[in-house]
Design an enzyme around this catalytic site. Sequence first.
Site, PDB file in Angstrom:
ATOM      1  N   ASN A  71       1.576   3.072  -2.548  1.00  0.00           N
ATOM      2  CA  ASN A  71       0.862   4.034  -3.413  1.00  0.00           C
ATOM      3  C   ASN A  71      -0.338   4.615  -2.680  1.00  0.00           C
ATOM      4  O   ASN A  71      -0.636   5.802  -2.789  1.00  0.00           O
ATOM      5  CB  ASN A  71       0.410   3.350  -4.699  1.00  0.00           C
ATOM      6  CG  ASN A  71       1.515   3.304  -5.740  1.00  0.00           C
ATOM      7  OD1 ASN A  71       1.878   4.327  -6.291  1.00  0.00           O
ATOM      8  ND2 ASN A  71       2.072   2.137  -5.967  1.00  0.00           N
ATOM      9  N   GLY A  79       0.793  -1.234   0.000  1.00  0.00           N
ATOM     10  CA  GLY A  79       0.000   0.000   0.000  1.00  0.00           C
ATOM     11  C   GLY A  79       0.818   1.273   0.000  1.00  0.00           C
ATOM     12  O   GLY A  79       0.361   2.308   0.470  1.00  0.00           O
ATOM     13  N   HIS A  85       0.711   1.385 -13.414  1.00  0.00           N
ATOM     14  CA  HIS A  85       1.551   0.270 -13.832  1.00  0.00           C
ATOM     15  C   HIS A  85       3.007   0.746 -13.895  1.00  0.00           C
ATOM     16  O   HIS A  85       3.263   1.844 -14.423  1.00  0.00           O
ATOM     17  CB  HIS A  85       1.085  -0.235 -15.213  1.00  0.00           C
ATOM     18  CG  HIS A  85       1.853  -1.419 -15.683  1.00  0.00           C
ATOM     19  ND1 HIS A  85       1.577  -2.704 -15.237  1.00  0.00           N
ATOM     20  CD2 HIS A  85       2.909  -1.527 -16.530  1.00  0.00           C
ATOM     21  CE1 HIS A  85       2.431  -3.542 -15.818  1.00  0.00           C
ATOM     22  NE2 HIS A  85       3.244  -2.856 -16.593  1.00  0.00           N
TER      23      HIS A  85
HETATM   24  C1  GRF Z   1       3.922  -1.685  -7.130  1.00  0.00           C
HETATM   25  O1  GRF Z   1       4.937  -2.556  -7.499  1.00  0.00           O
HETATM   26  C2  GRF Z   1       3.390  -1.012  -8.325  1.00  0.00           C
HETATM   27  O2  GRF Z   1       4.325  -0.983  -9.343  1.00  0.00           O
HETATM   28  C3  GRF Z   1       2.219  -1.796  -8.777  1.00  0.00           C
HETATM   29  O3  GRF Z   1       1.865  -2.650  -7.701  1.00  0.00           O
HETATM   30  C4  GRF Z   1       2.742  -2.447  -6.615  1.00  0.00           C
HETATM   31  C5  GRF Z   1       2.003  -1.690  -5.571  1.00  0.00           C
HETATM   32  O4  GRF Z   1       2.831  -1.449  -4.535  1.00  0.00           O
HETATM   33  N1  GRF Z   1       1.145  -0.910  -9.089  1.00  0.00           N
HETATM   34  P1  GRF Z   1       2.188  -0.795  -3.227  1.00  0.00           P
HETATM   35  O5  GRF Z   1       1.243  -1.844  -2.647  1.00  0.00           O
HETATM   36  O6  GRF Z   1       1.458   0.442  -3.652  1.00  0.00           O
HETATM   37  O7  GRF Z   1       3.375  -0.504  -2.355  1.00  0.00           O
END
Ligand code: GRF
EC number: 2.1.2.2
Length: 183
Positions: free
Chosen positions: A13, A11, A98
């Site tokens: 992001n 999480g 992505h």
């Molecule tokens: C990351 O590797 C991103 O590239 C992809 O999925 C993963 C999410 O990571 N969207 P996080 O859970 O947000 O740390």
Amino acid sequence: MKIAVLISGTGSNLKALLEAQKQKEFESEIVLIVSNRKAKGLEYGKEYGIPAVIIKEDEELLRTLGEYGVDFIVLAGYLKTISSKILESYKDRIINIHPSLLPKYGGKGFYGIRVHEAVFKNKDETSGVTVHYVNEEVDGGEIILQETLNISHCKNPEEIAECVLKLEHSTLKRAIKKIEEEK
Ligand code: GRF
């Protein structure tokens, strides 16, 4: 927009979005956090006072999204395929982030570290991040925002992943702002 963020893992992001919301970097409100399984990222719900739930079934997901008045969905490391029912209900209102410059290294099989392994194997000097609308084709929807970065200094796929993930954190909030401005 009332946003639900869907995760499956750490999480980071999600956390970046929650911080950006706190700093009022966009107007939208994150009203719900959903994971399809136990995930560290769900803890951010407590930290930021936002409901964070595990939902495995699409029917329940659709119902819960409705209950919270969600009108926009952000996939942030969500590893489950979105059902056609949800795609229909939220047509052009689901985005995904992505970790590559789509269409390169996108589609089935290109997720997580596999993306960066392919970039490394190809000796690419640059990589990047793509935020796109979600449709029935994996990583196939219209691109909203792409940002690139030089990775020539990265010595392995893990280093690429680390640099790209940092860029994701800033790109995702800019993509939401761009969507708000275009509405
Ligand atoms: C990351 O590797 C991103 O590239 C992809 O999925 C993963 C999410 O990571 N969207 P996080 O859970 O947000 O740390």
